[in-house]
Design an enzyme around this catalytic site. Sequence first.
Site, PDB file in Angstrom:
ATOM      1  N   GLU A 145      -7.201 -10.439   2.464  1.00 11.86           N
ATOM      2  CA  GLU A 145      -6.742  -9.270   3.228  1.00 11.86           C
ATOM      3  C   GLU A 145      -7.899  -8.316   3.535  1.00 11.86           C
ATOM      4  O   GLU A 145      -7.796  -7.111   3.346  1.00 11.86           O
ATOM      5  CB  GLU A 145      -5.598  -8.563   2.483  1.00 11.86           C
ATOM      6  N   ASP A 172       4.304 -13.940  -2.379  1.00 10.73           N
ATOM      7  CA  ASP A 172       3.990 -12.521  -2.573  1.00 10.73           C
ATOM      8  C   ASP A 172       5.182 -11.732  -3.094  1.00 10.73           C
ATOM      9  O   ASP A 172       5.761 -10.952  -2.329  1.00 10.73           O
ATOM     10  CB  ASP A 172       3.480 -11.931  -1.243  1.00 10.73           C
ATOM     11  N   GLU A 179       8.114  -3.303  -4.063  1.00 10.49           N
ATOM     12  CA  GLU A 179       7.682  -3.444  -2.672  1.00 10.49           C
ATOM     13  C   GLU A 179       8.706  -4.229  -1.856  1.00 10.49           C
ATOM     14  O   GLU A 179       8.993  -3.885  -0.717  1.00 10.49           O
ATOM     15  CB  GLU A 179       6.319  -4.158  -2.628  1.00 10.49           C
TER      16      GLU A 179
END
Length: 680
Positions: free
Chosen positions: A274, A347, A375
């Site tokens: 990322e 993830d 998240e």
Amino acid sequence: MTDAMLRRIIFAILFACIVSPAAVAYSSGEGLWLDHGGEGVVEVKFDVRKLTPTLTEARNAFRSRWTGDHWRLNVSLKGPKSLGRDGFEIRNRGEEIDLVAHHELGVLYGVYHLLRLGVSGQTIPDYLREVPAYDLRMLNHWDNLDGTVERGYAGSSLWKWEDLPDSVSPRYEAYARANASVGINGTVLNNVNASPRILSADYLGKVKKLADIFRPFGLKVYLSVNFASPMALDSLSTADPLDPAVQKWWQRKAREIYGLIPDFGGFLVKANSEGQPGPMDYGRSHAEGANMLAKALRPYGGIVMWRSFVYSPIDADRAKQAYMEFQPLDGKFDSNVIIQIKNGPIDFQPREPYSPLFGAMPHTQQMVEFQVTQEYLGHANHLAYLAPMWKEFFDYVPSTSIKAAAGVANIGDDPNWTGHPLAQANWYAFGRLAWNPQLTSDEILSEWIDQSLVSPCEGTAEVKNTLMGMMLKSRETVVDYMMPLGLHHIFAFGHHYGPEPWCDVPGARPDWLPKYYHRADSEGLGFDRSPSGSDAVSQYPEPLRSQLADIDTCPEEFLLWFHHVPWDHKMKSGRTMWDELCHAYERGVSQAVRQQRAWESARLDVDSVLFADVERRLMTQVRDAQWWKDACLLYFQQYSLKPFPADVTLPVHTLEELREVNLGITNFESPSASLLNTKR
Ligand code: GCV
């Protein structure tokens, strides 16, 4: 009458008062699970000449909080070596308790263990022995130096970098105490998307201050580091790990850090992922990068936790990439490197199979990374007690096959620490499971409720049971209304809060978009990872591999993760896959509504501010669950072309309406309170 008898009688009277209903009123969350006090009459006797700060903390904690019916604690540091640094033994000798450890930290953990038993009125067994499963039990903060928290939903960062080191918040000590009380012994202070500035002299001075505060609580400080720090901080022309000037830079930095913080824990690194720099920028491997840092830390006993969260271009299936990039490096890492692997291959989805990298690198140390912050589970608005999710991981990965556990923290500077008051249970559960992965989700939850929500007095058993039922089911509820049957990553782009199965963002990586994952078409739904698809199943060992590969034996909770399943595929229930999907979403919404009723039953037994706070969040959760159900079913129906089953309630929204808004992040502190729908 002897003194001891007299003390006992006085104590019995006091104790009877303490356990009377409503005797312990917990706060609205500021005090976490340590909100209870004892009567303070207990004696603590040590077999040491001088009390260290850690032993003093242990003594004070016991004196001020002990609620059991023993009047003396005898503490000895003459326990066997086999107890290690953190273990302890407890002997119940009637009126007195003996606590034996080999190290002062064992005493601290032993005291908190006793306090836990005391508060929930459990009998202290004649003998018990506890040694943690892992030496490293870590929190990872994704806190940025500007005070924001990546994927944080509980306010700003707890660390007030601007004020440090001169001014120190009392919450630093409270934070360390809370961690010690559940056995957490390491904290990575800053985001894995790391600013190089954390290694500047200025910031290291601030870090030292925190390390000094945390030390008596056995909480070691670690830092996330940016691999290109030598370039950013000191203008080196490269960060190539094989360059001697780079190696020297890290060695000097390690010396500087340990000069300030002699017990500094080490580095956590996100490299070549990322947008983060890493050794691959110079044609070097992860092992070469990690080992270079490990060599700099080794003289001081420091470690490197090197993350395996990567997106290798070598395969089109994101679920395979970490394995493909890391498995060939087995055996190439230095002994003070641990590979930190997310529990699942993608993830932190509401449900993922375990990452096949676990167990696939027998000559390399591995640790698991869980996400405590939600998240992908409704942020701080949705109730999701996560111990059952982490236990699922341990059902597949033997706890003995890994070296350590890390949890991405859900902590911020909100008065109640975690945003959703009941999310404190996840911080607590992470610590308890990192200490002992064999504990059950129920056991941990029961302890947490007793210590922080409903005081275990006469008459509260029923409400406790209701809350237990509600919280134990809560993660499965979220799975049901978000992504049942193995669906994954169909979140709205970026903030990962609401559903957006239709999402198209021009120019975005395909593997950040829902369509890449759900693959809905006229034939069916799901990602084919069987041998006829991406063959991700081949990364799992037999016999699991064959079980997952076959659509008829694949566990249904992972069906759409591993298979592209025809809409009419017969499920174990006898329903078609489409009907089963509809029922799962329906169940999720109904259960979210049931949570509201369960909570209502606790109105008189929990703090009124906390009650109202949770009540509002549960209301938002019901709204969102409905939104998720309608969005996903109406969208997928365009492909299945099938009617809703008769016993499933029809959507209340239209697809046009749902597509028009991007169900965004709800901020409870804002005046617009309950819903914020942002137009794209
Ligand atoms: C810290 C996911 C999150 C990112 C996070 C990343 C990681 O992609 O969305 O916010 O970055 O995981 O774990 O590194």
